[in-house]
Design a protein around this motif. Structure first.
Motif, PDB file in Angstrom:
ATOM      1  N   GLY A 171       3.136   5.605  -3.073  1.00  0.00           N
ATOM      2  CA  GLY A 171       3.636   5.452  -4.428  1.00  0.00           C
ATOM      3  C   GLY A 171       2.841   6.275  -5.409  1.00  0.00           C
ATOM      4  O   GLY A 171       1.632   6.487  -5.228  1.00  0.00           O
ATOM      5  N   PRO A 172       3.461   6.771  -6.486  1.00  0.00           N
ATOM      6  CA  PRO A 172       2.764   7.647  -7.434  1.00  0.00           C
ATOM      7  C   PRO A 172       1.759   6.935  -8.319  1.00  0.00           C
ATOM      8  O   PRO A 172       0.935   7.591  -8.962  1.00  0.00           O
ATOM      9  N   ALA A 173       1.786   5.589  -8.373  1.00  0.00           N
ATOM     10  CA  ALA A 173       0.898   4.869  -9.295  1.00  0.00           C
ATOM     11  C   ALA A 173      -0.569   5.019  -8.918  1.00  0.00           C
ATOM     12  O   ALA A 173      -1.447   4.921  -9.774  1.00  0.00           O
ATOM     13  N   GLY A 174      -0.861   5.246  -7.633  1.00  0.00           N
ATOM     14  CA  GLY A 174      -2.243   5.413  -7.219  1.00  0.00           C
ATOM     15  C   GLY A 174      -2.500   4.799  -5.859  1.00  0.00           C
ATOM     16  O   GLY A 174      -1.597   4.211  -5.243  1.00  0.00           O
ATOM     17  N   PRO A 175      -3.738   4.913  -5.346  1.00  0.00           N
ATOM     18  CA  PRO A 175      -4.090   4.319  -4.054  1.00  0.00           C
ATOM     19  C   PRO A 175      -3.799   2.825  -4.043  1.00  0.00           C
ATOM     20  O   PRO A 175      -4.056   2.112  -5.014  1.00  0.00           O
ATOM     21  N   ARG A 176      -3.266   2.340  -2.950  1.00  0.00           N
ATOM     22  CA  ARG A 176      -2.896   0.932  -2.842  1.00  0.00           C
ATOM     23  C   ARG A 176      -4.144   0.047  -2.864  1.00  0.00           C
ATOM     24  O   ARG A 176      -5.205   0.444  -2.406  1.00  0.00           O
ATOM     25  N   PHE A 177      -3.969  -1.183  -3.404  1.00  0.00           N
ATOM     26  CA  PHE A 177      -5.099  -2.101  -3.394  1.00  0.00           C
ATOM     27  C   PHE A 177      -4.866  -3.306  -2.481  1.00  0.00           C
ATOM     28  O   PHE A 177      -5.482  -4.352  -2.634  1.00  0.00           O
ATOM     29  N   ASP A 178      -3.962  -3.158  -1.493  1.00  0.00           N
ATOM     30  CA  ASP A 178      -3.802  -4.205  -0.479  1.00  0.00           C
ATOM     31  C   ASP A 178      -5.129  -4.425   0.239  1.00  0.00           C
ATOM     32  O   ASP A 178      -5.887  -3.484   0.468  1.00  0.00           O
ATOM     33  N   ALA A 179      -5.381  -5.650   0.635  1.00  0.00           N
ATOM     34  CA  ALA A 179      -6.574  -5.903   1.456  1.00  0.00           C
ATOM     35  C   ALA A 179      -6.455  -5.170   2.783  1.00  0.00           C
ATOM     36  O   ALA A 179      -7.429  -4.594   3.277  1.00  0.00           O
ATOM     37  N   TRP A 180      -5.260  -5.218   3.378  1.00  0.00           N
ATOM     38  CA  TRP A 180      -5.016  -4.541   4.656  1.00  0.00           C
ATOM     39  C   TRP A 180      -3.580  -4.043   4.657  1.00  0.00           C
ATOM     40  O   TRP A 180      -2.648  -4.756   5.070  1.00  0.00           O
ATOM     41  N   PRO A 181      -3.373  -2.806   4.198  1.00  0.00           N
ATOM     42  CA  PRO A 181      -2.017  -2.313   3.974  1.00  0.00           C
ATOM     43  C   PRO A 181      -1.091  -2.398   5.182  1.00  0.00           C
ATOM     44  O   PRO A 181       0.078  -2.791   5.053  1.00  0.00           O
ATOM     45  N   ARG A 182      -1.565  -2.020   6.351  1.00  0.00           N
ATOM     46  CA  ARG A 182      -0.674  -2.043   7.518  1.00  0.00           C
ATOM     47  C   ARG A 182      -0.276  -3.474   7.894  1.00  0.00           C
ATOM     48  O   ARG A 182       0.861  -3.711   8.296  1.00  0.00           O
ATOM     49  N   LEU A 183      -1.188  -4.405   7.760  1.00  0.00           N
ATOM     50  CA  LEU A 183      -0.837  -5.794   8.075  1.00  0.00           C
ATOM     51  C   LEU A 183       0.116  -6.345   7.025  1.00  0.00           C
ATOM     52  O   LEU A 183       0.989  -7.173   7.345  1.00  0.00           O
ATOM     53  N   HIS A 184      -0.041  -5.909   5.796  1.00  0.00           N
ATOM     54  CA  HIS A 184       0.925  -6.261   4.753  1.00  0.00           C
ATOM     55  C   HIS A 184       2.315  -5.757   5.154  1.00  0.00           C
ATOM     56  O   HIS A 184       3.311  -6.498   5.077  1.00  0.00           O
ATOM     57  N   ALA A 185       2.385  -4.499   5.611  1.00  0.00           N
ATOM     58  CA  ALA A 185       3.663  -3.959   6.077  1.00  0.00           C
ATOM     59  C   ALA A 185       4.195  -4.762   7.259  1.00  0.00           C
ATOM     60  O   ALA A 185       5.411  -4.994   7.378  1.00  0.00           O
ATOM     61  N   GLY A 186       3.285  -5.219   8.129  1.00  0.00           N
ATOM     62  CA  GLY A 186       3.703  -6.037   9.266  1.00  0.00           C
ATOM     63  C   GLY A 186       4.301  -7.364   8.844  1.00  0.00           C
ATOM     64  O   GLY A 186       5.284  -7.839   9.432  1.00  0.00           O
ATOM     65  N   LEU A 187       3.706  -8.003   7.815  1.00  0.00           N
ATOM     66  CA  LEU A 187       4.267  -9.253   7.299  1.00  0.00           C
ATOM     67  C   LEU A 187       5.694  -9.044   6.808  1.00  0.00           C
ATOM     68  O   LEU A 187       6.599  -9.836   7.103  1.00  0.00           O
ATOM     69  N   VAL A 188       5.889  -7.983   6.039  1.00  0.00           N
ATOM     70  CA  VAL A 188       7.212  -7.719   5.484  1.00  0.00           C
ATOM     71  C   VAL A 188       8.204  -7.419   6.602  1.00  0.00           C
ATOM     72  O   VAL A 188       9.340  -7.939   6.604  1.00  0.00           O
ATOM     73  N   GLN A 189       7.797  -6.608   7.571  1.00  0.00           N
ATOM     74  CA  GLN A 189       8.699  -6.269   8.668  1.00  0.00           C
ATOM     75  C   GLN A 189       9.059  -7.493   9.492  1.00  0.00           C
ATOM     76  O   GLN A 189      10.229  -7.684   9.873  1.00  0.00           O
ATOM     77  N   ALA A 190       8.061  -8.359   9.752  1.00  0.00           N
ATOM     78  CA  ALA A 190       8.340  -9.572  10.530  1.00  0.00           C
ATOM     79  C   ALA A 190       9.313 -10.482   9.793  1.00  0.00           C
ATOM     80  O   ALA A 190      10.211 -11.078  10.404  1.00  0.00           O
ATOM     81  N   ALA A 191       9.152 -10.597   8.472  1.00  0.00           N
ATOM     82  CA  ALA A 191      10.071 -11.423   7.688  1.00  0.00           C
ATOM     83  C   ALA A 191      11.485 -10.845   7.730  1.00  0.00           C
ATOM     84  O   ALA A 191      12.469 -11.570   7.918  1.00  0.00           O
ATOM     85  N   ALA A 192      11.579  -9.518   7.565  1.00  0.00           N
ATOM     86  CA  ALA A 192      12.898  -8.878   7.585  1.00  0.00           C
ATOM     87  C   ALA A 192      13.546  -8.990   8.958  1.00  0.00           C
ATOM     88  O   ALA A 192      14.760  -9.207   9.076  1.00  0.00           O
TER      89      ALA A 192
END
Length: 457
Positions: A171-192
């Motif tokens: 995203g253009p806003a800047g570096p992500r501040f997720d604690a663990w970005p890939r695991l965050h993506a995993g949560l979203v993918q598992a929910a979907a």
């Protein structure tokens, strides 16, 4: 630098999605190494915050926070929270919630489960399969909580193996501040994958609803002796000199304001940026931190805030919403602008619940009261810390930050200067952002921007 403005028409300090007069360049423009360096200051490392746009010449001016006025009615809290959760659920038939094992996500699960039962919706709870620093596994904690709450929900555990999941979208806003970005993506993918079309998260409750320091005098003024004694035992109320000064009135005058900042936020006073930065790149951090302190104090002095009110103002503001990490929307009911505005203006002492069984639940009493009696039996006795899992994650995804090194952002021997996993995380997050920007046609401002100490290219 860092600036607040007086909120104007259409500007709401409680809407973190608002980028007030954000002049970020279009893709294909220039990004600033100096601006990226500011992310290595303490606010960028530890807060839900994009400190400054990463684009050359861009500035973000945020609406100034108001003084919390204590006019909201605590008796409305349960209904207000239920309305915020209902709004977040919208017309989605399959709802997912990110469970953490903590009190905030439990309150969110309980409220959503009741609404789903009423409306005939399906509820999914997704959790990271990690352990906290004491060895308690999130999956087991949340399973016990679902059983206690009698929540009709499917529990889905997401593997903490980072290699299983992709990086979230750039995203253009800047570096992500997720604690663990890939695991965050995993949560979203598992929910979907389980059919959910929205994911609710419990972010924001700590900033809004945790009882602040410096309230002992207010409990005494209200003659709430039992609550005051319990509060002092739980918090130590900031120490003797702080307690005395906080009891004498509002923050005002340079000396009192500086003393408040140095004692309430000591790390922010001494921060000089992460030691992984080059000497030149550390200079913009110091300049931004100085402006951040000056502007934060200016708005609290102008508002004639008490020490406790100032703590709440600085705990919440400034903040940003975490960018989505997948294909379904992510919503944070605690940070819904209407609910956040209501919660922010609650009486400060209403956040404390002396009748609760432990300091964790007493210190966030309004959230604790959302949960049924006896819930402490399936809740960790204190806020969970997951630093060990956090460190393992970043050690697993670390790679050589070639672009950050080439641009003079970090030292050639940056690994030797890493203090902790937070420094590694920001190094990797900046490198990922730079690669994404370059892939989209953006270019770094000239190297002279780094060498001209303190300049914003």
């Amino acid at each position: 630098m860092f600036r607040y403005s007086r909120p104007g028409p259409g500007q709401d300090p409680f809407d973190a999605r608002l980028r007030s007069r954000d002049a970020a360049n279009e893709l294909g423009g220039e990004f600033s190494v100096n601006n990226l360096a500011v992310y290595f200051g303490l606010p960028g490392l530890t807060r839900d915050l994009y400190p400054i746009p990463p684009w050359a010449g861009a500035e973000r001016v945020r609406p100034a926070p108001p003084r919390p006025d204590g006019t909201s009615d605590p008796e409305e809290f349960t209904d207000r929270f239920r309305a915020a959760v209902a709004d977040a659920m919208g017309d989605h038939d399959h709802v997912a919630i990110a469970g953490s094992g903590g009190m905030d996500s439990a309150a969110l699960i309980d409220t959503a489960a009741r609404l789903c039962r009423r409306d005939g919706r399906r509820l999914i709870v997704v959790v990271l399969d990690i352990a906290d620093d004491t060895g308690r596994r999130t999956r087991s904690l949340v399973a016990r909580q679902l059983e206690f709450l009698r929540a009709d929900a499917e529990l889905v555990a997401v593997s903490a193996q980072a290699s299983m999941w992709p990086e979230p979208p750039w995203g253009p806003a800047g570096p992500r501040f997720d604690a663990w970005p890939r695991l965050h993506a995993g949560l979203v993918q598992a929910a979907a994958d389980r059919g959910a079309t929205v994911l609710l998260q419990g972010n924001g409750a700590d900033q809004l609803l945790q009882v602040p320091l410096y309230l002992a005098a207010e409990f005494a003024r209200r003659r709430e002796w039992r609550a005051g004694a319990s509060y002092r035992a739980d918090t130590a109320d900031g120490g003797g000199i702080n307690r005395l000064l906080a009891a004498t009135g509002r923050i005002g005058g340079a000396a009192r304001a500086q003393l408040y900042w140095a004692t309430a936020w000591p790390g922010f006073t001494t921060d000089r940026g992460a030691p992984v930065l080059t000497d030149q790149a550390a200079i913009p951090v110091r300049e931004w931190m100085s402006a951040f302190q000056e502007e934060s104090l200016r708005v609290t002095v102008a508002a004639r805030a008490t020490w406790a009110e100032a703590t709440l103002m600085h705990r919440l503001f400034p903040y940003d919403l975490l960018a989505d990490a997948g294909d379904i929307p992510e919503i944070m009911p605690f940070l819904d602008p209407t609910f956040a505005r209501y919660s922010y203006h609650l009486p400060l002492t209403a956040r404390f619940a002396p009748e609760q069984p432990n300091a964790y639940m007493r210190g966030k009493g309004l959230v604790a009261r959302l949960l049924p009696a006896g819930f402490e039996t399936v809740l960790a006795g204190r806020r969970q810390r997951c630093y060990k899992a956090y460190r393992r994650y970043w050690q697993a995804v670390v790679r050589e930050p070639d672009h950050s090194l080439e641009l003079g952002l970090i030292r050639p021997d940056w690994r030797r200067h890493c203090r902790d996993a937070f420094d590694i995380a920001m190094t990797m997050s900046c490198e990922t952002w730079i690669r994404g920007a370059l892939d989209r046609g953006a270019v770094p401002a000239g190297r002279s921007a780094v060498l001209q100490a303190g300049s914003t290219p």
